[in-house]
Design a protein around this motif. Structure first.
Motif, short mmCIF file in Angstrom:
data_model
loop_
_atom_site.label_atom_id
_atom_site.label_comp_id
_atom_site.label_asym_id
_atom_site.label_seq_id
_atom_site.Cartn_x
_atom_site.Cartn_y
_atom_site.Cartn_z
N LEU A 158 -52.61 -83.07 -17.40
CA LEU A 158 -51.59 -82.04 -17.20
C LEU A 158 -50.92 -81.81 -18.56
CD1 LEU A 158 -49.93 -83.23 -13.89
CD2 LEU A 158 -51.30 -81.18 -14.22
N PRO A 159 -51.19 -80.71 -19.21
CA PRO A 159 -50.66 -80.49 -20.55
C PRO A 159 -49.14 -80.53 -20.62
CG PRO A 159 -52.31 -78.83 -20.02
CD PRO A 159 -52.06 -79.62 -18.79
N ILE A 160 -48.46 -80.18 -19.54
CA ILE A 160 -47.00 -80.20 -19.56
C ILE A 160 -46.45 -81.62 -19.69
CG2 ILE A 160 -46.65 -80.32 -17.05
CD1 ILE A 160 -44.63 -78.05 -19.28
N LEU A 161 -47.25 -82.63 -19.32
CA LEU A 161 -46.83 -84.02 -19.41
C LEU A 161 -47.32 -84.72 -20.68
CD1 LEU A 161 -47.35 -85.09 -15.69
CD2 LEU A 161 -45.26 -84.33 -16.82
N ALA A 162 -47.79 -83.96 -21.63
CA ALA A 162 -48.28 -84.53 -22.88
C ALA A 162 -47.24 -85.36 -23.63
CB ALA A 162 -48.83 -83.43 -23.79
N ASP B 46 -39.19 -80.49 -24.91
CA ASP B 46 -39.08 -79.03 -24.76
C ASP B 46 -40.43 -78.34 -24.86
OD1 ASP B 46 -36.39 -78.89 -24.34
OD2 ASP B 46 -35.88 -78.71 -26.46
N LEU B 47 -41.49 -79.08 -24.84
CA LEU B 47 -42.83 -78.51 -24.97
C LEU B 47 -43.12 -77.52 -23.85
CD1 LEU B 47 -45.59 -78.78 -26.51
CD2 LEU B 47 -46.23 -80.35 -24.68
N ARG B 48 -43.70 -76.36 -24.24
CA ARG B 48 -44.16 -75.36 -23.28
C ARG B 48 -45.68 -75.33 -23.31
NH1 ARG B 48 -38.66 -75.38 -23.80
NH2 ARG B 48 -37.70 -73.43 -23.33
N THR B 49 -46.31 -75.12 -22.15
CA THR B 49 -47.77 -75.12 -22.09
C THR B 49 -48.29 -73.93 -21.29
OG1 THR B 49 -47.73 -76.54 -20.16
CG2 THR B 49 -47.94 -77.64 -22.28
#
Length: 168
Positions: free
Chosen positions: A49-53, A69-72
């Protein structure tokens, strides 16, 4: 082999780094993520899950304070990792509270039903022996058919100086 992997990682880094806006970064055909504070498009290949990187890679964004604050791609430019996790935790805790409330209701209903179906007279609390009120509230076990009487129907009556061991 390691040189090929390093070359691919460098290519991915340059493909993401050259994008300077959130929408083009997230809509590129490369696995990139957007760090809004530094306005940087970064490679994001670390997670299912890229949002949980940020959980696995604390250095995913150039500045440490924007890690969460990462957006995917999956959720777009307006949903960060913090927003996603807040939503998931809120839903899970709401379901937990509702489940505990339901279980409490069912347990209360079960206990009330058992209380209503109990056998009458299986216990009393000094209902008839008012002359011993000064000893406080005590549980007095009675036979099934006993009512208020002279106290002879008590089960396991204690022997004292007045009654003697034979009860007379």
């Amino acid at each position: 082999m390691q040189e090929v992997l390093d070359q691919q990682a460098d290519d991915l880094f340059y493909q993401c780094w050259r994008l300077q806006d959130c929408s083009p970064c997230l809509h590129s055909h490369h696995p990139c993520g957007w760090c809004p504070t530094s306005s940087t498009c970064v490679p994001n290949v670390h997670s299912f899950l890229p949002i949980l990187a940020p959980i696995r890679n604390p250095d995913i964004c150039p500045h440490w304070s924007e890690r969460w604050d990462l957006r995917t791609k999956g959720l777009g430019c307006y949903v960060s990792t913090v927003t996603f996790l807040t939503c998931i935790i809120s839903i899970a805790s709401t379901l937990l509270v509702l489940g505990l409330g339901w279980a409490s209701f069912k347990l209360g209903k079960f206990c009330w039903g058992r209380w209503k179906r109990r056998e009458r007279g299986w216990w009393t609390v000094w209902r008839c022996e008012k002359w011993r009120w000064f000893w406080g509230w005590r549980l007095v076990l009675r036979k099934k058919s006993s009512g208020c009487g002279n106290g002879d129907e008590r089960v396991g009556q204690e022997a004292d100086e007045r009654t003697g061991l034979t009860g007379g």
